[in-house]
Motif scaffolding. Structure first.
Motif, short mmCIF file in Angstrom:
data_model
loop_
_atom_site.label_atom_id
_atom_site.label_comp_id
_atom_site.label_asym_id
_atom_site.label_seq_id
_atom_site.Cartn_x
_atom_site.Cartn_y
_atom_site.Cartn_z
N SER A 163 -53.02 -48.73 -12.71
CA SER A 163 -53.36 -50.18 -13.63
C SER A 163 -55.24 -49.24 -14.73
O SER A 163 -55.39 -48.02 -14.39
CB SER A 163 -54.01 -51.02 -12.70
OG SER A 163 -55.34 -49.54 -11.80
N PHE A 164 -55.54 -50.72 -15.25
CA PHE A 164 -56.27 -50.56 -16.44
C PHE A 164 -57.30 -51.52 -16.49
O PHE A 164 -56.52 -52.77 -16.04
CB PHE A 164 -55.94 -50.02 -17.88
CG PHE A 164 -55.11 -48.97 -18.80
CD1 PHE A 164 -56.36 -48.70 -18.88
CD2 PHE A 164 -53.79 -48.86 -17.92
CE1 PHE A 164 -55.07 -47.20 -19.37
CE2 PHE A 164 -53.05 -47.84 -18.79
CZ PHE A 164 -54.12 -46.64 -19.46
N SER A 165 -58.63 -51.52 -16.21
CA SER A 165 -59.22 -53.11 -15.59
C SER A 165 -60.70 -51.99 -16.18
O SER A 165 -60.76 -51.03 -17.14
CB SER A 165 -59.64 -52.84 -14.62
OG SER A 165 -60.05 -51.31 -13.65
N GLY A 166 -61.67 -53.16 -16.42
CA GLY A 166 -62.79 -52.61 -17.01
C GLY A 166 -63.12 -53.92 -18.47
O GLY A 166 -62.89 -55.53 -17.73
N ARG A 167 -64.43 -54.06 -19.05
CA ARG A 167 -65.12 -54.78 -19.93
C ARG A 167 -65.49 -54.49 -20.47
O ARG A 167 -65.56 -53.63 -21.38
CB ARG A 167 -66.32 -55.18 -18.57
CG ARG A 167 -67.38 -54.05 -18.70
CD ARG A 167 -68.10 -55.38 -17.40
NE ARG A 167 -69.03 -54.08 -17.00
CZ ARG A 167 -69.18 -52.43 -16.44
NH1 ARG A 167 -68.33 -52.27 -16.71
NH2 ARG A 167 -70.59 -52.21 -16.96
N ILE A 168 -65.71 -55.65 -21.74
CA ILE A 168 -66.25 -55.54 -23.25
C ILE A 168 -67.65 -55.03 -22.97
O ILE A 168 -68.48 -56.20 -22.89
CB ILE A 168 -65.78 -55.73 -24.64
CG1 ILE A 168 -64.66 -56.05 -24.24
CG2 ILE A 168 -66.72 -55.97 -25.40
CD1 ILE A 168 -63.47 -57.57 -24.57
N THR A 169 -68.64 -53.80 -23.17
CA THR A 169 -69.48 -54.10 -22.39
C THR A 169 -70.37 -53.90 -24.28
O THR A 169 -71.68 -54.27 -24.30
CB THR A 169 -70.25 -52.65 -22.31
OG1 THR A 169 -69.93 -51.40 -22.70
CG2 THR A 169 -69.34 -52.61 -21.35
N LYS A 202 -61.50 -48.52 -16.55
CA LYS A 202 -61.23 -48.02 -15.37
C LYS A 202 -59.68 -47.62 -15.11
O LYS A 202 -59.23 -48.42 -15.44
CB LYS A 202 -61.74 -48.39 -14.08
CG LYS A 202 -61.58 -47.53 -12.78
CD LYS A 202 -62.03 -48.53 -12.04
CE LYS A 202 -61.85 -47.79 -10.57
NZ LYS A 202 -62.27 -48.60 -8.98
N TYR A 203 -59.31 -46.11 -15.60
CA TYR A 203 -58.11 -46.09 -15.31
C TYR A 203 -57.79 -45.23 -13.90
O TYR A 203 -58.47 -44.57 -13.76
CB TYR A 203 -57.68 -44.66 -16.25
CG TYR A 203 -56.10 -44.79 -15.56
CD1 TYR A 203 -54.76 -45.54 -16.50
CD2 TYR A 203 -56.22 -43.11 -15.46
CE1 TYR A 203 -54.13 -44.63 -16.10
CE2 TYR A 203 -54.40 -42.76 -16.02
CZ TYR A 203 -53.45 -43.38 -16.00
OH TYR A 203 -51.82 -43.04 -16.42
N THR A 204 -56.58 -46.07 -13.29
CA THR A 204 -55.93 -45.26 -11.73
C THR A 204 -54.96 -44.76 -12.04
O THR A 204 -54.14 -45.99 -12.46
CB THR A 204 -56.76 -47.05 -10.71
OG1 THR A 204 -58.06 -47.09 -11.58
CG2 THR A 204 -56.42 -45.94 -9.17
N ASN A 205 -54.36 -43.78 -11.19
CA ASN A 205 -52.86 -42.87 -11.45
C ASN A 205 -52.77 -43.30 -9.91
O ASN A 205 -52.90 -41.84 -9.91
CB ASN A 205 -53.35 -42.13 -12.50
CG ASN A 205 -51.68 -41.60 -12.76
OD1 ASN A 205 -50.90 -41.85 -11.66
ND2 ASN A 205 -51.36 -40.87 -13.63
N THR A 206 -51.97 -43.98 -9.35
CA THR A 206 -51.70 -43.54 -7.71
C THR A 206 -51.05 -42.44 -7.25
O THR A 206 -51.37 -41.14 -7.00
CB THR A 206 -50.96 -44.92 -7.27
OG1 THR A 206 -49.77 -45.47 -7.73
CG2 THR A 206 -52.20 -46.57 -7.23
#
Length: 136
Positions: free
Chosen positions: A48-54, A81-85
């Motif tokens: 999953s990818f999450s994050g924000r434009i800063t 933020k990249y999460t690889n389960t």
């Protein structure tokens, strides 16, 4: 790994462009769809990818006569933020920044902005995709 999710990237930059969040989020999804065999899901994904434009800044890079900018630079910064389960050692949380120079001789920023954002999003999503899936 079979599935991936991409959360909406909110625009937390001091200078807000209304469509930037949507454009960036869709560009990242499109990059993943076009360059991988992963299925896009909303939740419970293998990655999953999450994050924000800063950051979203426009600064002069070359000055010409009369203290006017001959060239300007549009820079966009995204915190991801990249999460690889499947392989947690590949997880990361970092910022990516790309820029594109433009001239106001070609017209005001407003007439060039959408294309500049599209070009920068292409560079950013390539960097993010490579960081997540090419292990560089």
């Amino acid at each position: 790994m079979e599935t991936v999710s991409v959360d909406f990237f909110e625009n937390n930059a001091p200078l807000v462009v209304p469509y930037l969040s949507q454009d960036f989020t869709e560009a990242l999804k499109e990059r993943i769809r076009n360059q991988s065999r992963l299925s896009m899901v909303r939740a419970d994904a293998d990655a999953s990818f999450s994050g924000r434009i800063t950051g979203y800044t426009i600064n002069p890079t070359a000055v010409q006569g009369n203290d006017r900018a001959g060239l300007n630079r549009l820079t966009i910064t995204v915190s991801v933020k990249y999460t690889n389960t499947a392989t947690p050692s590949l997880n990361f949380e970092e910022s990516f920044s790309r820029f594109k120079d433009f001239s106001t001789n070609a017209g005001p920023i407003q007439s060039q902005e959408q294309q500049l954002i599209k070009d920068i999003n292409a560079m950013l999503t390539e960097d993010i995709f490579n960081r997540a899936f090419a292990n560089w």
